[in-house]
Write a protein that holds these residues in place. Structure first.
Motif, PDB file in Angstrom:
ATOM      1  N   GLY A   6       0.733  -1.174   0.018  1.00  0.00           N
ATOM      2  CA  GLY A   6      -0.095   0.033  -0.125  1.00  0.00           C
ATOM      3  C   GLY A   6       1.034   1.253  -0.094  1.00  0.00           C
ATOM      4  N   ASP A   7       0.018   2.382  -0.099  1.00  0.00           N
ATOM      5  CA  ASP A   7       1.041   3.484   0.165  1.00  0.00           C
ATOM      6  C   ASP A   7       1.002   4.628   1.137  1.00  0.00           C
ATOM      7  N   SER A   8       0.124   3.943   2.175  1.00  0.00           N
ATOM      8  CA  SER A   8      -0.319   4.707   3.521  1.00  0.00           C
ATOM      9  C   SER A   8       1.008   4.628   4.655  1.00  0.00           C
ATOM     10  N   VAL A   9       1.291   5.573   5.161  1.00  0.00           N
ATOM     11  CA  VAL A   9       2.179   5.619   6.199  1.00  0.00           C
ATOM     12  C   VAL A   9       1.850   4.785   7.337  1.00  0.00           C
ATOM     13  N   ALA A  10       0.453   4.532   7.628  1.00  0.00           N
ATOM     14  CA  ALA A  10       0.200   3.605   8.731  1.00  0.00           C
ATOM     15  C   ALA A  10       0.483   2.322   8.660  1.00  0.00           C
ATOM     16  N   ILE A  11       0.822   1.970   7.432  1.00  0.00           N
ATOM     17  CA  ILE A  11       1.371   0.423   7.414  1.00  0.00           C
ATOM     18  C   ILE A  11       2.626   0.123   8.236  1.00  0.00           C
ATOM     19  N   LEU A  12       3.346   1.314   8.292  1.00  0.00           N
ATOM     20  CA  LEU A  12       4.658   1.037   8.906  1.00  0.00           C
ATOM     21  C   LEU A  12       4.284   1.035  10.476  1.00  0.00           C
ATOM     22  N   GLN A  13       3.345   1.650  11.068  1.00  0.00           N
ATOM     23  CA  GLN A  13       2.729   1.073  12.508  1.00  0.00           C
ATOM     24  C   GLN A  13       2.390  -0.220  12.440  1.00  0.00           C
ATOM     25  N   ASP A  14       1.709  -0.690  11.370  1.00  0.00           N
ATOM     26  CA  ASP A  14       1.195  -1.955  11.462  1.00  0.00           C
ATOM     27  C   ASP A  14       1.976  -3.071  11.556  1.00  0.00           C
ATOM     28  N   ILE A  15       3.187  -2.616  10.861  1.00  0.00           N
ATOM     29  CA  ILE A  15       4.374  -3.628  10.820  1.00  0.00           C
ATOM     30  C   ILE A  15       5.135  -3.654  12.267  1.00  0.00           C
ATOM     31  N   LEU A  16       5.389  -2.538  12.587  1.00  0.00           N
ATOM     32  CA  LEU A  16       5.748  -2.406  13.909  1.00  0.00           C
ATOM     33  C   LEU A  16       4.888  -2.996  15.181  1.00  0.00           C
ATOM     34  N   ARG A  31       8.564  14.893   3.872  1.00  0.00           N
ATOM     35  CA  ARG A  31       7.312  15.118   4.053  1.00  0.00           C
ATOM     36  C   ARG A  31       7.367  15.899   5.478  1.00  0.00           C
ATOM     37  N   SER A  32       6.293  16.493   5.992  1.00  0.00           N
ATOM     38  CA  SER A  32       6.309  17.221   7.056  1.00  0.00           C
ATOM     39  C   SER A  32       6.321  16.109   8.201  1.00  0.00           C
ATOM     40  N   ASP A  33       5.994  14.860   8.036  1.00  0.00           N
ATOM     41  CA  ASP A  33       5.957  14.112   9.104  1.00  0.00           C
ATOM     42  C   ASP A  33       7.239  13.164   8.934  1.00  0.00           C
ATOM     43  N   SER A  34       8.392  13.394   8.344  1.00  0.00           N
ATOM     44  CA  SER A  34       9.588  12.637   7.830  1.00  0.00           C
ATOM     45  C   SER A  34      10.144  12.467   9.280  1.00  0.00           C
ATOM     46  N   GLY A  56       5.680  10.648  17.308  1.00  0.00           N
ATOM     47  CA  GLY A  56       4.538  11.440  17.274  1.00  0.00           C
ATOM     48  C   GLY A  56       3.508  10.816  16.106  1.00  0.00           C
ATOM     49  N   LYS A  57       2.457  11.434  15.817  1.00  0.00           N
ATOM     50  CA  LYS A  57       1.357  10.990  14.917  1.00  0.00           C
ATOM     51  C   LYS A  57       2.026  11.514  13.386  1.00  0.00           C
ATOM     52  N   VAL A  58       1.560  10.428  12.627  1.00  0.00           N
ATOM     53  CA  VAL A  58       2.063  10.629  11.078  1.00  0.00           C
ATOM     54  C   VAL A  58       0.752  11.140  10.253  1.00  0.00           C
ATOM     55  N   SER A  59       1.094  11.718   9.230  1.00  0.00           N
ATOM     56  CA  SER A  59       0.157  12.025   8.583  1.00  0.00           C
ATOM     57  C   SER A  59      -0.683  10.962   7.552  1.00  0.00           C
ATOM     58  N   LYS A  60      -1.827  11.233   6.979  1.00  0.00           N
ATOM     59  CA  LYS A  60      -2.508  10.309   6.454  1.00  0.00           C
ATOM     60  C   LYS A  60      -2.268  10.360   4.968  1.00  0.00           C
TER      61      LYS A  60
END
Length: 687
Positions: free
Chosen positions: A414-424, A451-454, A639-643
């Motif tokens: 996928g192309d969502s940053v949230a996938i990184l949290q899912d892997i973690l 990105r702003s949330d890099s 911190g929180k990541v962007s959607k």
């Protein structure tokens, strides 16, 4: 391990070694055309025939024959000589006698081997076959009547480039090598088939009839079109660069280079800055060096340090960046930044911005997670390494970001940053692959760093690396893939300001920053600099000159000695191949001369003194061609990541810097690839 004798020399080799490879280890030359150490074995040309006992009575192709224990091989007997003469005679049956007009002349394997092993006359009196030229795009010229069907180009396309658009049609003497539908060879590595072709059937189209090899001066240097730091050879004649060719470096680029590295060299002679300019009454006019320097000095007079800033471009060498830092620091300014692409990567911990496993370390990885990167466009040669590892079926590759064709299959997460949290958290299936891997690696691309949330993305990548054992023993699988040749050296020099590039641009727009020194930064919108006094120093009239008040002509990478550090942290030295045009000067010498005029004279007078000072301040700049091992550290910001979905950094491979954008050859490549994409879209094919 088998032990065998080759021409009376006893040698022990590893299991699976071929007779030809064993002969090379023994220092014995066996001629070949189809065999290449980085390609699969084809056994087409039969030039490598040898006598073997015990074994079959007929001659054996040494490239395809495994070395056996007790084997005795003879490579220089009368029989072998007759074998080679016969094979050479057949190879030359249809080969045209056009050596005087062939671009391969003087560096042709067929020429060399026909002299060394040929019969010396021709008994063939029948008509020769004629094969019409094929279209392989703007980079490859074909004279297929010369082709001996070694299939090196076909195997390269299939195995290294991963674009199986080359193949053979017909049978027997009607066999022809061609591309699918005679369309362009759709690869960023296509030019390498010219080096592989042993007979001049495939030659460089932009180089056609330009020069002979004995007319050229060769200079060993480093490529700057991406952050890999490919080792190259620049061939020049007079003050013109004629071509760029790869040099072998097993740990960096093996023996491949990208098409941009090879063919963007025509951009070195176009759109050049060759004298100083200053703005008078809204127009740029020619000026002397002294006049340009004096205008700059007058503008700097009385300014505070925080009113002065510097921007560093993607092609800068270490010496020029060090000199600029010293000059701005002497003026009281710490506002100097190299992250022109908007990257938020920090410079505190070196491990946080290096390709820590090393490029050659890819061969050891058994799982790879790509994050916000398209290595096929950002570093084609590195991507070929990933493909080679994938081909072993011992490494699973997954991608987080836009789905792209990498020339090998990847698991698209996928192309969502949230996938990184899912892997973690272990919620994603690829987490199981990472957990089971012995040497997992991840690659953070510029698309994840700009990105702003890099900071938060880097933190997630760091935590994944810690949780799944990316860093253990001598293995560090946390990797950052940069796109700019200057970036790692700039980060090592600490060219990261608190304001950031955005802060410098907005400061120039609102008037808090009065003077901006732009050292070759063309990959940004300079419209925000209109209100500031801008000094642009660079080699080409690109984006950087649009809002400049003073232009100082620097030289390109082929026109100066320089130090570059590639994405893995390897320090490499480039050499001057030619001198720059007109009044263009080496960048550090311009800064040194300017420092005199502004009353802040730098402490070095020549490049040796500059390098000594740089190495004194940053010792690793003296460790030439060594892959560093950076200490693991806490990096990133929780911190929180962007959607927002990831966006890739490079969309136009052929126009990533001023040299490439000035190249007519790169324009032709862009047009050819666009045309090919339209054809494939219309027909539903993928050649």
């Amino acid at each position: 391990m088998p032990t065998l004798k080759i021409d009376g020399i006893e040698i022990e080799v590893e299991q699976g070694t071929t007779v030809l490879q064993a002969a090379e280890q023994a220092g014995i030359e066996i001629p070949r055309f189809c065999y290449h150490e980085r390609l699969s074995i084809a056994g087409n040309c039969r030039m490598c025939l040898v006598e073997v006992s015990p074994g079959p009575p007929k001659p054996a192709a040494s490239c395809a024959l495994p070395a056996g224990d007790g084997m005795e091989v003879k490579t220089n007997t009368e029989k072998v000589r007759k074998f080679r003469e016969g094979v050479m005679e057949f190879l030359l049956i249809n080969h045209p006698l056009d050596c005087p007009v062939c671009d391969q002349g003087g560096e042709c394997d067929l020429q060399d081997q026909s002299v060394a092993y040929g019969l010396g006359n021709n008994r063939y009196s029948e008509k020769r076959r004629i094969v019409k030229e094929k279209n392989m795009g703007p980079l490859i010229r074909t004279i297929m009547t010369r082709c001996i069907h070694c299939t090196r180009c076909v195997r390269f396309a299939e195995e290294i480039a991963g674009v199986p658009s080359l193949g053979a049609v017909g049978r027997g003497e009607n066999t022809q090598i061609t591309t699918y539908g005679e369309q362009a060879f759709a690869s960023e590595l296509s030019g390498n088939v010219v080096d592989l072709c042993p007979v001049g059937a495939l030659t460089s189209k932009p180089y056609t009839f330009k020069a002979r090899p004995w007319e050229l001066k060769s200079t060993e240097t480093i490529d700057v079109h991406d952050a890999l730091g490919s080792n190259i050879r620049i061939d020049s004649r007079g003050r013109a660069v004629m071509r760029a060719l790869p040099r072998i470096h097993e740990d960096v680029n093996e023996e491949w280079i990208s098409d941009k590295t090879r063919h963007a060299v025509d951009g070195l002679s176009k759109n050049r800055l060759d004298r100083p300019y200053v703005k008078k009454k809204g127009k740029m006019v020619e000026a002397s060096w002294q006049e340009a320097f004096q205008i700059i000095a007058n503008k700097l007079k009385g300014l505070k340090g925080d009113q002065i800033a510097g921007l560093v471009g993607d092609l800068c060498d270490g010496e020029s960046m060090y000199a600029l830092k010293q000059l701005l620091n002497s003026l009281g300014s710490e506002n100097i930044d190299c992250r022109i692409d908007g990257s938020k990567v920090g410079a505190k911990h070196r491990v946080g911005y290096l390709f820590n496993s090393g490029v050659s370390g890819i061969a050891q990885a058994d799982a790879c997670l790509l994050i916000g990167t398209n290595p096929r466009l950002e570093s084609p040669v590195l991507n070929a390494r990933l493909r080679q590892r994938w081909l072993t079926r011992d490494c699973k590759v997954a991608n987080i970001g836009p789905a792209v064709d990498l020339s090998y299959k990847v698991e698209q997460l996928g192309d969502s940053v949230a996938i990184l949290q899912d892997i973690l958290d272990g919620k994603n299936n690829f987490a199981k692959t990472l957990k089971a891997a012995k040497k997992p690696m991840l690659i953070l691309g510029t698309g994840a760093l700009n990105r702003s949330d890099s900071g938060q993305i880097i933190k997630l990548a760091h935590d994944i690396a810690e949780k799944y054992g990316f860093v253990k023993g001598d293995w560090n699988g946390f990797n950052v893939l940069h796109t700019a040749a200057s970036r790692v050296a700039a980060l090592d020099l600490g060219l990261v300001s608190k304001k950031g590039v955005d802060g410098i641009l907005s400061g120039a727009e609102n008037g808090t920053i009065k003077v901006v020194y732009n050292l070759g930064a063309d990959e940004l919108d300079t419209s925000q600099l209109k209100k500031a006094f801008v000094i642009y120093q660079g080699s080409h009239g690109d984006e950087g000159v649009k809002n400049a008040d003073v232009i100082l002509p620097g030289v390109a990478y082929t026109e100066k000695p320089g130090t570059y550090i590639n994405t893995e942290g390897r320090v490499q030295r480039a050499q001057r191949a030619i001198f720059g045009p007109g009044e263009a000067r080496e960048d550090w010498t311009i800064l040194r001369a300017l420092s005199d005029v502004v009353g802040k004279t730098l402490s070095f007078d020549d490049i040796a003194e500059l390098r000594a000072a740089m190495i004194k301040d940053y010792a690793h700049f003296g460790q030439i061609d060594q892959k560093p091992n950076a200490d693991w550290a806490e990096i990133g910001v929780a911190g929180k990541v962007s959607k927002d979905a990831f966006e890739l950094a490079i969309k136009d491979f052929y126009g990533t810097n001023p040299i490439a954008r000035s190249s007519l050859t790169m324009d032709q490549c862009r047009d050819a690839m666009a045309s090919l994409a339209q054809t494939e879209g219309a027909t539903g094919t993928n050649g």
